[in-house]
Structure formats: C-alpha cells, structure tokens
Scaffold this motif. Sequence first.
Motif, short mmCIF file in Angstrom:
data_model
loop_
_atom_site.label_atom_id
_atom_site.label_comp_id
_atom_site.label_asym_id
_atom_site.label_seq_id
_atom_site.Cartn_x
_atom_site.Cartn_y
_atom_site.Cartn_z
N ILE A 46 -83.66 -22.76 -30.94
CA ILE A 46 -82.19 -21.57 -32.17
C ILE A 46 -81.04 -21.47 -31.15
CG2 ILE A 46 -81.39 -19.45 -33.39
CD1 ILE A 46 -84.67 -18.69 -32.94
N SER A 47 -81.11 -21.51 -31.03
CA SER A 47 -79.80 -21.43 -29.21
C SER A 47 -78.98 -22.84 -29.07
CB SER A 47 -80.45 -20.95 -27.63
OG SER A 47 -80.98 -21.56 -27.45
N ARG A 48 -79.71 -23.68 -29.79
CA ARG A 48 -79.48 -25.34 -29.88
C ARG A 48 -79.04 -25.82 -30.93
NH1 ARG A 48 -84.01 -27.94 -26.05
NH2 ARG A 48 -83.18 -27.19 -23.92
N LEU A 49 -79.18 -24.98 -32.15
CA LEU A 49 -78.28 -25.02 -32.83
C LEU A 49 -77.02 -25.69 -33.46
CD1 LEU A 49 -81.06 -22.36 -35.51
CD2 LEU A 49 -81.33 -25.73 -34.84
N PRO A 50 -76.57 -26.30 -33.74
CA PRO A 50 -74.89 -26.90 -33.99
C PRO A 50 -74.47 -25.62 -34.60
CG PRO A 50 -76.30 -28.30 -35.33
CD PRO A 50 -76.64 -27.30 -34.65
N THR A 51 -73.81 -25.34 -33.87
CA THR A 51 -72.68 -24.07 -34.47
C THR A 51 -71.87 -24.91 -35.93
OG1 THR A 51 -71.64 -24.05 -32.66
CG2 THR A 51 -70.35 -22.60 -33.78
N PRO A 52 -71.60 -24.19 -36.92
CA PRO A 52 -71.32 -24.56 -38.02
C PRO A 52 -69.61 -24.90 -38.01
CG PRO A 52 -72.05 -22.10 -38.39
CD PRO A 52 -72.10 -22.84 -36.42
N ARG A 53 -69.06 -25.71 -38.98
CA ARG A 53 -67.88 -25.88 -38.88
C ARG A 53 -66.94 -25.27 -39.57
NH1 ARG A 53 -68.77 -31.79 -41.20
NH2 ARG A 53 -70.08 -33.31 -39.03
N GLY A 54 -65.87 -25.28 -38.70
CA GLY A 54 -64.26 -24.55 -39.75
C GLY A 54 -64.97 -23.00 -38.93
N LEU A 55 -64.85 -22.72 -37.89
CA LEU A 55 -65.28 -21.16 -37.44
C LEU A 55 -63.56 -21.40 -36.17
CD1 LEU A 55 -68.68 -20.33 -36.89
CD2 LEU A 55 -67.37 -19.95 -38.86
N THR A 56 -63.10 -20.31 -36.31
CA THR A 56 -62.40 -20.10 -35.39
C THR A 56 -62.58 -19.33 -34.29
OG1 THR A 56 -62.19 -18.42 -35.91
CG2 THR A 56 -61.07 -19.12 -37.36
N LEU B 186 -66.87 -17.37 -31.18
CA LEU B 186 -67.54 -16.30 -30.56
C LEU B 186 -68.55 -15.39 -30.71
CD1 LEU B 186 -67.18 -15.03 -27.18
CD2 LEU B 186 -65.66 -13.76 -27.68
N GLN B 187 -68.41 -15.13 -31.63
CA GLN B 187 -69.45 -13.53 -31.87
C GLN B 187 -70.59 -14.42 -33.39
OE1 GLN B 187 -67.26 -12.09 -36.05
NE2 GLN B 187 -69.00 -10.65 -36.56
N TYR B 188 -70.46 -15.74 -33.34
CA TYR B 188 -71.77 -16.66 -33.99
C TYR B 188 -72.41 -16.81 -32.63
CZ TYR B 188 -74.58 -20.66 -35.27
OH TYR B 188 -76.06 -20.92 -35.77
N LYS B 189 -72.09 -16.58 -31.45
CA LYS B 189 -72.91 -17.14 -30.18
C LYS B 189 -73.07 -15.78 -29.92
CE LYS B 189 -70.31 -20.75 -28.18
NZ LYS B 189 -69.68 -21.62 -26.99
N THR B 190 -72.57 -14.37 -30.15
CA THR B 190 -72.96 -12.94 -29.42
C THR B 190 -74.51 -13.19 -30.93
OG1 THR B 190 -71.22 -12.59 -29.42
CG2 THR B 190 -72.47 -10.98 -30.00
N LEU B 191 -73.85 -13.14 -31.89
CA LEU B 191 -75.18 -13.11 -32.63
C LEU B 191 -76.94 -13.59 -33.52
CD1 LEU B 191 -73.52 -13.66 -36.66
CD2 LEU B 191 -74.78 -11.03 -35.42
N ILE B 192 -76.45 -15.21 -31.86
CA ILE B 192 -77.39 -15.63 -32.12
C ILE B 192 -78.45 -15.44 -30.38
CG2 ILE B 192 -77.93 -17.69 -31.11
CD1 ILE B 192 -77.49 -18.13 -34.16
N GLN B 193 -77.29 -15.28 -30.07
CA GLN B 193 -77.82 -14.37 -28.64
C GLN B 193 -78.79 -13.01 -28.61
OE1 GLN B 193 -78.23 -15.52 -25.66
NE2 GLN B 193 -77.49 -16.97 -26.16
N GLU B 194 -78.31 -12.15 -29.94
CA GLU B 194 -78.66 -10.94 -30.35
C GLU B 194 -80.27 -11.55 -31.08
OE1 GLU B 194 -76.32 -8.94 -33.01
OE2 GLU B 194 -75.28 -8.09 -30.89
N GLN B 195 -80.05 -13.11 -32.18
CA GLN B 195 -81.06 -13.08 -32.98
C GLN B 195 -82.63 -13.36 -32.21
OE1 GLN B 195 -82.34 -13.33 -35.85
NE2 GLN B 195 -80.55 -12.02 -36.05
N ILE B 196 -82.45 -14.10 -30.83
CA ILE B 196 -82.86 -14.34 -30.33
C ILE B 196 -83.83 -13.81 -28.92
CG2 ILE B 196 -82.31 -17.15 -30.04
CD1 ILE B 196 -81.33 -17.17 -27.51
N LYS B 197 -82.90 -12.73 -28.81
CA LYS B 197 -83.55 -11.80 -27.85
C LYS B 197 -85.10 -11.25 -27.69
CE LYS B 197 -82.08 -7.43 -24.97
NZ LYS B 197 -83.12 -7.13 -25.06
N PRO B 198 -85.68 -10.66 -29.59
CA PRO B 198 -86.59 -10.35 -29.22
C PRO B 198 -87.61 -11.46 -28.91
CG PRO B 198 -85.50 -9.29 -31.15
CD PRO B 198 -84.77 -10.59 -30.85
N TYR B 199 -87.56 -12.75 -29.42
CA TYR B 199 -88.33 -13.20 -28.99
C TYR B 199 -88.63 -13.83 -27.60
CZ TYR B 199 -87.93 -14.70 -33.21
OH TYR B 199 -87.56 -14.81 -35.37
#
Length: 992
Positions: free
Chosen positions: A839-849, A854-867
Amino acid sequence: MKLLVVGFSILLSLSSIASHAEKLDLTTQSALIEKLENLLNITTDNTTSKQNMILRLADLHSERARLLAMDQEGQGEEIHRKEITKDRSRALELYNLGYTKSEKSQKGAILFQMAHLNQMLGKEKSSRRLFDQIIKEKNQHDKKIVGQAYVEVGDFEMNKGNFKKALENFQSALKIPESPRKGYAKYRIAWCRYNLGETTQAISNMTALLKDKNSFQKTDGSFDVAFQEEASRDLATFLAQKKVTAKEVQLLSDLSPENVRQDNLTYFATELDRTGHKEDALQVWALVGKQKESFGDKLENQIKIARIQYDLNKKEQTVKEIDLASKMLKEASCKDQARCDSFQQQIRGIVTDWGKAEEREPSQELILAYKTYVNYFPDIEINYWAAIAANKRKQYSDAVQFFKNSAVLSYELRGEKSNLRGININKIFEGSLLGAIESAELSKNLELRKQAYGQYLKMNPNGSKSLEVQYQTAHATLESGDRKKAAELFHEIALSLQKGSSDIKNKAADLALDTLVLLKDDDRLEEWSQEFAKHFPSRKKEFYSIQRKTILNRAANVINTTNSESDLKAQWNKLSKTNLSKASAQERIQFHKNKSIIALKLKNISAIQIASQALLNEKTLSKADHKEALHNLVWTYEMQLDFKNALKIQKQISSPKDRDADDLLKLGILSELAKQNAIPFYEQFLVKSSNKFKNQQVAFSLVRLAKNKNKTFQKYNDILRGNSQLYISAGLYAYDEKKSDSLRKNLLSQKRALGTFEGQLLNRSLLIEDVQTQARTLAQNKLKSANQNLLKKTIQERLKLIGQFEKTTKQALAKEDWTLQVLTLSVISREYPRLAQDISRLPTPRGLTKAQQLQYKTLIQEQIKPYLDKSQEARTALLTLWDKRETSNFTDVENLSIQSQAPGAKLAKSEVGLINNLAKTLKLEPVNLDKKWQLRQKLSLELDSLKTTVSKNPFDFNYLSKMRDLENELGRGPMVAYLDSRITSLQAGGRN
C-alpha cells in the motif's frame, strides 16, 4: 363348594301331570309304553283324550329313563345309555307335541320337565332357554315352578362362574313365598358371596341358615341331615379364610351336628393349616385335643401340632412338640400296631421333611430334632442323615456319634441280601463306619479319630477299607508322638497278608523306614529293609538303597513344605554330597530333579544350569522332564539377558512340526531380542493362533520388522483393525515408507484415531499442507493500481485472503498445537507487513500540491498502521511460542524424529525440517537435535552398563524397572514389552 343336582323325585311341580301314573316295574312300564305308542299311531283325532295320552306317554318314557338310570345301584346311566337317551329324547318329543294344546295350568310343569330332560341329555343351552322362558312367563305359571326355575338358572350361572348373576337368581327365588327350596337357595347365596370375595357376608348367611332348622326340612316333611352336615362343613371352609378367634371356633362347634362336630373341627383346623393360618390352626387343634378321649386321637392331634409348629418355622417349639409326641408314642401300650407304626412314620415324616428342607444348610434345631427322634426310635436312616447334617454344620463330634449309632443299628442286619425299606444295609453299615472316620478327621481331634478307626476295625475287621484304616491308625499314632508304636504298626501293615491296596502297603513300608530314620534306629532300619526287600521283590533295589530314598524323601518334604533358604540350601548340599555311583538312572534323575527344584526355589542360576544339564545327560529321561529341563535352561539364559543362547535352547524344546502357537511366539520374541530374524516364527504363529490380542501384537511386529512395510500392512490390516492404536501405528510405518492420501484418510477415519499421538501427527501433516496451500495463495496475490476500481478490488481480495487465514490461525491457536500455531503466526506476521508495504508503495496521485502530497502520505501511514500493529502482535506471539518450545508437544515430535525405527519417524523428521526452515526464514534459533542425540547416546551407554548389572542380579526389581524405563525412553518397544512381562511374572512369584 359342592354343587347339588336336583332329582326328579323332588319335582313336586310335576304332580299335576304324573299324579295318575302308577309306580310300575320296568317290564310293566315297557308294555304300557308299547300299547300307548301303538294307540297313538292309530288315533287321528285331536281330542282331549289324545292330548292326555301324549302327556301320559311322555311321563312314561321319562319315568322309564329314570328307572333305567337307577338300575344296579345307580350304574344304569352307563349300562343303558342308549335306551335312556332314546326314552328321554322321545319324552321331549311328546312333551313338545302336547305342550301347545295343554292346559295353561300344565304349561309351566311341562316346560320344567322339558328343561330337565334337555339337561340330562347334555343340551345345556336348550335347558337354560326353557328355564328362562318359565321366568319370563312367571305370571302365567305356578309360583313353585317359577321359584324352582330361578334356582336352576342360579345353578347354571354358578357352574359358569358368574356368581353375581347366580346370586340375583337365588335371591329372586327367595322372594317367592311358595318357592319350595328356600334352604337350598340360602345355601347357594352364601356360596355366591364367598366366591365374590364377600367372606364376612358368606359366613353370616351360612350361620343364619344353620341356625334356622326349617332350612333343612324336606318337602315330604323329613329332616335333611346330610344337607345340614354339608352346610356346617362349608361354614368351616368360610371361617378358615379369615383370622379366627375363640368365638368363631365355638360358633362352628355349636352349629355342627353332634355326629360331625369333631370331624368339622378337625377339618377346620386342617383348612386353617392349608390356608396358611397356622397359629389359628393350633388354637383349633387345642380344642379338638380337649374333646378327644382316645389315646390315638390325642397323639394324632399332637403330631399335627408338631407339623404346624414346623410349618410356622418355630424350630425350637417344633423340637419340643416332636419330643412330646415321641414320648407319648413310646410310653403307650400299642393295641393297634399298624396305627402306632403310622404315627411313628408321621413323626418321622416331620423330621425327614425338615431334613430335606435344610439339606444344604442344616440348622442347630434340626440336629436337636434328629437327636430327639433317634433318642426314642432306633432308626438307621435318620441317624445316617443326622450325621451328614451335623457334618455340614461342622458339629463333628455329633456326626461321629450319629454315624456310630447307624453302624451299630445296621450291624446285626447286615448280610449279602439284607435290605430295609429299599436301603442296602451293607452299604449303609460300611458308609456309617467310614463316615465316622471322615467326620473325626475333619474335626482334627486326634482322640476322636482314634475312636472312629477303632470302631471300624472292631466291627468290620475284614472290611474293604480295613487295611487303609489300619494305616490311618498308624498315622494317628505317629501324630500323637508315639513314633516307636507307629513304626511297628506301619511295619505290620507293610508285611500284612490281608488283601488291600498295595499302595498302602508300600506307603506303610516307606513310613516305617522313615520313622526309624527319625528314631535313629539304625539296627531295625537295616533289618526291616531286608524284610521289605524280600516282601516287595519289585522294590528290592530300592529298599537296598534306603538311605538314598530317605534323603530324597526328606528333600521332597522340604521342597513341598517350606521356602526357608537355610533348609533348602541344606538339602541342596546333602543331595550334592550323596554318592550316586551305584544309583539307578531313575534315582539319579530324581536327585537331579530335586536339585533343580531347590535351585529354582533359591533362584540360583548356576545351580539350575548344573542340575538341568545333568538331567539332559540322562538317556532315560522322559520327554516331559527333558522339556522341563530345557525350559529351565532357557529361563536361566533369559535371566542373564543372553537371548542368543536362550533362543538356541528354545529351538530344541520341540520340533518345527510340533510347535504350537505359544512356542512360535516365544521363538519370535527371543529372535527379536537376540537381533535375529523373527519374521518366520511370527508368520507361523498367526497361522496357528486364535488369540485375537496376541495376533494383533504379532501382526504389528511383522509390519515393524518388514522391509516392505506398506505391503505387509495391507496384508495384515484386517487383523490389526480391531486395535486402533496398533492399526494407526502400523499404518504410520506404511505411510513413512510411501506417502498416500488414501492411506492417510483411511488411518484418520479410524475410531479414536485423533486420541493417539500417531493419529495427531498424521492429522497435523494434513493440516500443515492446508496451511501451506493457503499461504501460497496469499503470497501470490498482487495489488493492481492501473485504476482506482482495480486497486480497490485487489486490496479487498488481499484482505479477504488474510481474513480467511486469520480464521485458520485462530483454529490453530484453539487446538494448542505448537507446530500449527508457529506456522500460521509466521504467515500472519509476514503477510500484514507485505500488505502495508504494498500500500505504501502505491504511486502518489497526480496534480497534488506539496501540502496535499504530505497529507496523502500521512493518510497512507494511518491506513497501514493497523496492519503493522497486527504483524507485530503476531510476531510477539510467535516469539513467545518459540520460547516455550521445550515444554510444548513439539518435543515429542523432536524425540520421534531421531528414532528411525519408530512409526511416524519420517513424518516427524519432515515436521522438524519444516520448523527449522521457518526458523531460518524468521532468523530464530533453529531446532538443535544434537543434544537429544547426545542424550540418547548417553542413555545407550548407561543401558549397556545396566544390562551387565541385571545379568548378575536378575531378580532385583529396581534394576529391572530402571532398565525398562531406559529402554522405553529409547523407544525400544520389544524389549520394553519383554521386561514388563518379566517384572510382572517375578512379582507374582513365577518364572518369566
């Protein structure tokens, strides 16, 4: 209950029909019937005179039948059966013909007469129908006839057992004032009440009947004495069904006619006795006894009282009553000897019945009863039976006395053809003398025995057992301590010319010499030995070797009577030092056998081998003794754990064609223990054995020893199938050799398969394969990010697979199976981080500031933390499990993996290999079997040392138990089984 039959003579109701009939003899009657029959045949008119003729002719036929029936004192019914039946049938025909036109006043009487004729002809239904017609038409007929009809119907119902209906009819008869048989109806009512269980009312009815003298008045005015006597006796029957007091006894006495009063009271007492009212019977007998005057009657009454006391099981009182009756009879001057003999037999009958009733467990009172009887009457049989009963009670002194009495009584009567009441006097005479001896011997009373022996020799000096009794007398003398006298008696018996058992004479000779040895009387020992050598030619050599014989006898005596080590050693030394140079082969054999037995008792291995080998060197040794010597040698080698020599000797015990199942099993076990080929013996065993348990054990051994275990298992699986443990263990041997899903499925389908270690091991291999299959499927799943929908779908697939595997993990944790727990947790600890990483290796969506990235990466970390957390939990649980490996069930798998000959060893080794591969992947400490191998080697060395100790101390249970434990720890099943059997046998006091 007595059923009364009404005769034609009391049918007053018919007087109107037959009043003009004269009393004619049979000849005149027959002539008149013939004339009237002829006249009737030619008369065609239907006038009143013809009607009267028909009825008159019917009366004549009926009367002739009656006269014929009375012929020859009432035997006519049988003699003139055909004529009587013909007359009655003709009378019925004529009454039927005349009934229709008869006068109304005559119809009831005609119906009544017809009913009785039908009854006499056995036509019960027709008879009953006519009586019922009279009752139905009761208003049309004479009241006397109707009353009679009710009585007859009552009798019909009573005879069928319908007592309630019978009662109603008899009561209806009483309601008619003109009814001529009221007394009879009252009598029947009492019986109906009795049969309906209304005993009190029945007694009341019968009492009222007896008190009313008019009840027994006949129609002709005379008194019916027989009826009154019958009713009074029936009252006794009724009274006997209830508890009786003096009032009821007096009532019966008062209401009984004088001439039958005593008989009724006697019958009453007998009925009370018969119906179980024993105490009440005694009360009546007491009254009867007071009223009786003759000695015979009083004595008869006393005997009955004794019988009732016996029936009441009042044993002490019975003895007293028997004593009183016997005394009365003994002191009487008998005028009627036959009656007195009968009285004695009645008293004797009570005693003999008592004896039969207590044949198995005689009581003290029975013995007293016997004593009482024989004190008055010198009865051979009773004394004999009394002796047997006293014997059973262990009253041996009494038994001896009874037998003595029987012998004395039969002494004068004995003879070749002497019999008394079917008793063989000769047999009972001999039996009594011998019985006294047996009882005296059972008493263990020396003086009593001497008396019994003396009585036999005095009364029957030439009896068949005379010599034997002399021998027993000598024995008793010896027991009393008079050895000198005993020796002389034995000497006399041995040289006796009297016919008798040669065995007894031989024993007497032996005991005579043995007693001299005890007396240390060397002179007479030599003298008597020479006498016996001449008297017993066949034993000449034996008596010349008396000293050797004495030594052998003493040795045998010690062997049979003691386990004292010092006594046994003393006999061994004496036997060993005896010079056998001039002894016979048989004598030598006996010496060696005694030495062998003593050596066995002393458990002296080397001594057993010396004695056994000496026996085997004897050419004349019997097959049985030869076999026994070989068995003893086998045992000694087994005790020293020398199985190779034990097997060698065992093969000599029987030839291959003569070996039975037990021989073959023993050869197979010894072959295994000697590390030789046991398979042929085990295969032959299965051919001959019918022992299911042993067959299963041997079949398992054949699979264990086989080169092709799979084929051998298939061959013997039917034998093994009845034992789940053996079946699965044998099946594991086959599975280790050639893995087969069908075999594994078959083994796991057996009952209680999962309750065994082997079944769990096999089942776990199946579960491991399932876990590995799931793990591969999970590992092969990839996330696809070509578009959001596909990504979402593949993530859901991954989570679903992980969820499914989590269920498998929970099941493994619930089973508490270490291997499955470790295996599933390792997969979980690996797959959750992989998912997080994917999940963490998934490409970052285009067009993001940058801020959005940064916010996207934070969300990704929150998603993978339970696993990652779950992965860590699984890792922690896995490490905890790994630390507990030494205390888990996996240690059993480790131990099995290094036992190459054990069932499931390959499967266990595979499981250990799987765990080690996992440890390598997880960077954990692998399973190290070196320590176990070293421990096993250490145990083997310890066992080798212990074997030497056991061979030197073969009867030390501590060493044997320790050896068995070591063999068990090393997984050497055959030796463990052998040692278990050996320990059990030695503990029971036997060999192995």
